[in-house]
Design a protein around this motif. Structure first.
Motif, PDB file in Angstrom:
ATOM      1  N   LEU A  25     -21.229 -10.343  -2.399  1.00 58.88           N
ATOM      2  CA  LEU A  25     -22.006 -11.511  -2.713  1.00 58.88           C
ATOM      3  C   LEU A  25     -22.323 -12.449  -1.557  1.00 58.88           C
ATOM      4  O   LEU A  25     -23.438 -12.900  -1.455  1.00 58.88           O
ATOM      5  CB  LEU A  25     -21.606 -12.365  -4.237  1.00 58.88           C
ATOM      6  CG  LEU A  25     -21.568 -11.512  -5.241  1.00 58.88           C
ATOM      7  CD1 LEU A  25     -20.863 -12.319  -6.333  1.00 58.88           C
ATOM      8  CD2 LEU A  25     -22.872 -11.020  -5.673  1.00 58.88           C
ATOM      9  N   ILE A  26     -21.197 -12.713  -0.757  1.00 63.80           N
ATOM     10  CA  ILE A  26     -21.591 -13.423   0.286  1.00 63.80           C
ATOM     11  C   ILE A  26     -22.438 -12.596   1.440  1.00 63.80           C
ATOM     12  O   ILE A  26     -23.211 -13.470   1.897  1.00 63.80           O
ATOM     13  CB  ILE A  26     -19.797 -13.394   1.283  1.00 63.80           C
ATOM     14  CG1 ILE A  26     -19.117 -14.489   0.200  1.00 63.80           C
ATOM     15  CG2 ILE A  26     -20.168 -14.177   2.533  1.00 63.80           C
ATOM     16  CD1 ILE A  26     -17.706 -14.546   0.646  1.00 63.80           C
ATOM     17  N   ALA A  27     -22.120 -11.431   1.549  1.00 60.23           N
ATOM     18  CA  ALA A  27     -23.205 -10.662   2.568  1.00 60.23           C
ATOM     19  C   ALA A  27     -24.479 -10.846   2.058  1.00 60.23           C
ATOM     20  O   ALA A  27     -25.553 -11.060   2.686  1.00 60.23           O
ATOM     21  CB  ALA A  27     -22.649  -9.209   2.759  1.00 60.23           C
ATOM     22  N   GLY A  28     -24.753 -10.521   0.716  1.00 61.14           N
ATOM     23  CA  GLY A  28     -25.961 -10.608   0.227  1.00 61.14           C
ATOM     24  C   GLY A  28     -26.963 -11.677   0.420  1.00 61.14           C
ATOM     25  O   GLY A  28     -28.053 -11.964   0.772  1.00 61.14           O
ATOM     26  N   PHE A  29     -25.892 -12.916   0.270  1.00 61.13           N
ATOM     27  CA  PHE A  29     -26.426 -14.404   0.092  1.00 61.13           C
ATOM     28  C   PHE A  29     -27.017 -14.604   1.686  1.00 61.13           C
ATOM     29  O   PHE A  29     -27.902 -15.242   1.951  1.00 61.13           O
ATOM     30  CB  PHE A  29     -25.383 -15.261  -0.363  1.00 61.13           C
ATOM     31  CG  PHE A  29     -25.822 -16.861  -0.145  1.00 61.13           C
ATOM     32  CD1 PHE A  29     -26.343 -17.352  -1.018  1.00 61.13           C
ATOM     33  CD2 PHE A  29     -25.281 -17.560   0.959  1.00 61.13           C
ATOM     34  CE1 PHE A  29     -26.905 -18.593  -1.118  1.00 61.13           C
ATOM     35  CE2 PHE A  29     -25.743 -18.797   1.181  1.00 61.13           C
ATOM     36  CZ  PHE A  29     -26.471 -19.573   0.210  1.00 61.13           C
ATOM     37  N   MET A  30     -26.053 -14.223   2.744  1.00 55.51           N
ATOM     38  CA  MET A  30     -26.531 -14.537   4.163  1.00 55.51           C
ATOM     39  C   MET A  30     -27.867 -13.803   4.410  1.00 55.51           C
ATOM     40  O   MET A  30     -28.703 -14.528   5.040  1.00 55.51           O
ATOM     41  CB  MET A  30     -25.494 -13.984   4.739  1.00 55.51           C
ATOM     42  CG  MET A  30     -24.163 -14.492   5.124  1.00 55.51           C
ATOM     43  SD  MET A  30     -23.004 -13.812   6.063  1.00 55.51           S
ATOM     44  CE  MET A  30     -23.643 -13.791   7.567  1.00 55.51           C
ATOM     45  N   THR A  31     -28.080 -12.596   4.174  1.00 52.15           N
ATOM     46  CA  THR A  31     -29.245 -11.731   4.447  1.00 52.15           C
ATOM     47  C   THR A  31     -30.571 -12.304   3.453  1.00 52.15           C
ATOM     48  O   THR A  31     -31.448 -12.482   4.197  1.00 52.15           O
ATOM     49  CB  THR A  31     -29.045 -10.298   4.306  1.00 52.15           C
ATOM     50  OG1 THR A  31     -28.825 -10.063   2.915  1.00 52.15           O
ATOM     51  CG2 THR A  31     -27.806  -9.778   5.138  1.00 52.15           C
ATOM     52  N   LEU A  32     -30.337 -12.715   2.330  1.00 54.78           N
ATOM     53  CA  LEU A  32     -31.459 -13.130   1.617  1.00 54.78           C
ATOM     54  C   LEU A  32     -31.950 -14.775   1.979  1.00 54.78           C
ATOM     55  O   LEU A  32     -32.925 -14.960   1.856  1.00 54.78           O
ATOM     56  CB  LEU A  32     -31.396 -12.856   0.164  1.00 54.78           C
ATOM     57  CG  LEU A  32     -31.109 -11.340  -0.292  1.00 54.78           C
ATOM     58  CD1 LEU A  32     -30.499 -11.317  -1.842  1.00 54.78           C
ATOM     59  CD2 LEU A  32     -32.360 -10.861  -0.142  1.00 54.78           C
ATOM     60  N   LEU A  33     -30.681 -15.246   2.112  1.00 54.01           N
ATOM     61  CA  LEU A  33     -30.948 -16.662   2.560  1.00 54.01           C
ATOM     62  C   LEU A  33     -31.873 -16.813   3.892  1.00 54.01           C
ATOM     63  O   LEU A  33     -32.576 -17.691   3.908  1.00 54.01           O
ATOM     64  CB  LEU A  33     -29.911 -17.403   2.720  1.00 54.01           C
ATOM     65  CG  LEU A  33     -29.732 -18.933   3.285  1.00 54.01           C
ATOM     66  CD1 LEU A  33     -30.353 -19.755   2.076  1.00 54.01           C
ATOM     67  CD2 LEU A  33     -28.534 -19.419   3.788  1.00 54.01           C
TER      68      LEU A  33
END
Length: 477
Positions: A25-33
């Motif tokens: 979730l942290i990694a997904g948040f970074m890339t989508l943000l």
């Protein structure tokens, strides 16, 4: 291997699964943000680097372009070479590219860094969904995808708010650098923690060769499809629309090649049998249409608030926050109940999103002026709640019949559809918005832009209803 057949459930203990999900979730948040946060930093970039308009547009569109190009090959690499290994490599590349962007001294340097960021983000996201598909089953999978849906909604909607806050705190001239530097401590911490908790990749006796012809045909087709759309989004003239015809030829050649390649006993880039699974084909089409409406909302509203009403970046972000809050709450809830309602929950979400957008359009038609942000808070909250009941439940239902061994590839195809939808929707909404703006002003322009969003969400609703009707007829038969 048949993608409809299930594999043996994971043996990872529950505590480990949820720790892995936290890293994902942290990694997904970074890339989508990073898709949306940079929009509000463009004036700061222009001031700090004296960047021309062409470079600014590529800072935004270049990321989305390279992100979408590598999703499917990245999913295949994760399925065949190991998702944990690919996850860590991609996360390290994304963190390094963020540092490269933050230290940029020229506009060209920044554009190249953003292109590399997009590649790394596209490599990372299929591993996130593939790991979730691999580790979670049944109701737990719905909860996991619900949390991921909340991350998608929050990262998309909160980007302008967070970017505006960073610029305000760090200063207009160099604040844009911290939009990228903020990824460094998060990325390093996620890499170290992921190294400890990610499951070990199972080694294969013989590694499958990558379908290079398929990669080139699909990559060329997507490039010819997306490039005119991102050019249109940037507002520059001379958009090469003839590339769309080339895209059609290349994508048709890709489908023919994949069929031919598989018939000869090879392992194609995409197993086209995935599209025979009704829940997957309908869900992927629904996601494409919904993201076309979902992402175009933020583009037209951000331009309207900042240029039409002269809101600051922070004020514009705050005006869009109700959507993010509604999406976050309902995504988590939707993940808990999707196993009971299935696609019906997606239909409820689409109806709520449609009503919220229509109400937003009608309220803005009353010309509220500077009070527009307050006036649209309630309908945007409703639209956000609906969005949360669409994204994560649709993800869960769409991948529910996919074998976990094909999870990364299936997720890559699905996310590519979402990226295509985002590009199509934003290009259509921005094109109509600016066309009307040049003749009739901001009030008429925002109404026209929202009509595009409403149309795509309505089309997604039609697809969802069609699947439910077809499923009932099949059950009766």
């Amino acid at each position: 291997m048949d993608p409809t057949k299930s594999t043996t459930p994971t043996t990872e203990p529950p505590a480990t699964r949820w720790r892995v999900l936290a890293v994902c979730l942290i990694a997904g948040f970074m890339t989508l943000l990073d898709v949306s946060i940079v929009n509000v930093a463009l004036p700061s970039i222009q001031r700090g680097l004296e960047a021309p308009a062409a470079a600014l547009s590529w800072v935004v569109s270049g990321y989305a372009l390279t992100f979408g190009l590598v999703l499917v090959p990245a999913g295949r690499l994760g399925d065949d070479r190991g998702r944990s290994r690919m996850f860590l490599l991609a996360l390290a590349a994304f963190t390094a590219a963020s540092a490269l962007a933050g230290f940029a001294l020229t506009p060209l340097w920044l554009v190249v860094a953003r292109l590399l960021q997009g590649v790394a983000g596209g490599l990372l996201n299929p591993q996130v969904l593939g790991l979730m598909q691999q580790l979670f089953h049944g109701r737990e999978r719905g909860k996991a995808f619900g949390l991921f849906g909340a991350v998608v909604g929050i990262s998309t909607a909160i980007g302008p708010l967070l970017g505006g806050l960073i610029i305000q705190l760090a200063g207009a001239e160099h604040g844009w650098r911290w939009v990228f530097f903020v990824n460094l401590p998060i990325g390093v911490a996620a890499i170290l923690y992921g190294w400890r908790v990610l499951p070990r990749d199972r080694t294969r006796e013989a590694r499958r060769s990558l379908d290079l012809v398929g990669v080139l045909l699909l990559g060329g087709g997507l490039l010819c499809l997306l490039l005119p759309l991102v050019e249109q989004e940037s507002g520059r003239g001379g958009t090469p629309w003839w590339l769309l015809a080339v895209a059609g030829v290349l994508l048709a050649a890709f489908v023919a090649w994949e069929h031919w390649y598989r018939e000869r006993g090879n392992h194609p880039l995409v197993n086209l049998r995935l599209l025979r699974i009704r829940s997957y084909s309908f869900g992927t089409s629904l996601g494409l249409l919904y993201f076309a409406g979902f992402t175009s909302i933020f583009f037209v509203l951000a331009v309207y608030f900042q240029r039409g009403l002269e809101y600051s970046a922070l004020q514009a972000g705050l005006a869009l926050t109700p959507f993010a809050v509604g999406s976050a709450v309902s995504s988590a809830l939707g993940g808990r109940i999707v196993h009971r309602l299935g696609r019906h929950l997606v239909i409820i979400g689409l109806l709520a999103a449609l009503l919220g957008l229509l109400a937003t359009d009608l309220l803005l038609a009353t010309h509220p002026g500077a009070m527009a942000g307050a006036v649209t808070a309630a309908p945007l909250l409703v639209a956000g709640v609906g969005s949360g009941l669409v994204i994560s439940p649709n993800q869960t239902v769409t991948l529910s019949e996919i074998d976990a061994a094909h999870g990364g590839t299936a997720a890559g195809v699905q996310q590519t559809g979402q990226r295509i939808g985002s590009a199509v929707g934003t290009a259509a909404a921005s094109g109509l918005f600016f066309a009307v703006l040049s003749t009739s002003g901001f009030d008429a322009a925002i109404s026209s832009g929202l009509v595009v969003s409403v149309g795509f969400v309505a089309a997604a609703l039609v697809v969802a209803l069609a699947e439910v009707v077809l499923a009932r007829r099949t059950a009766r038969a």
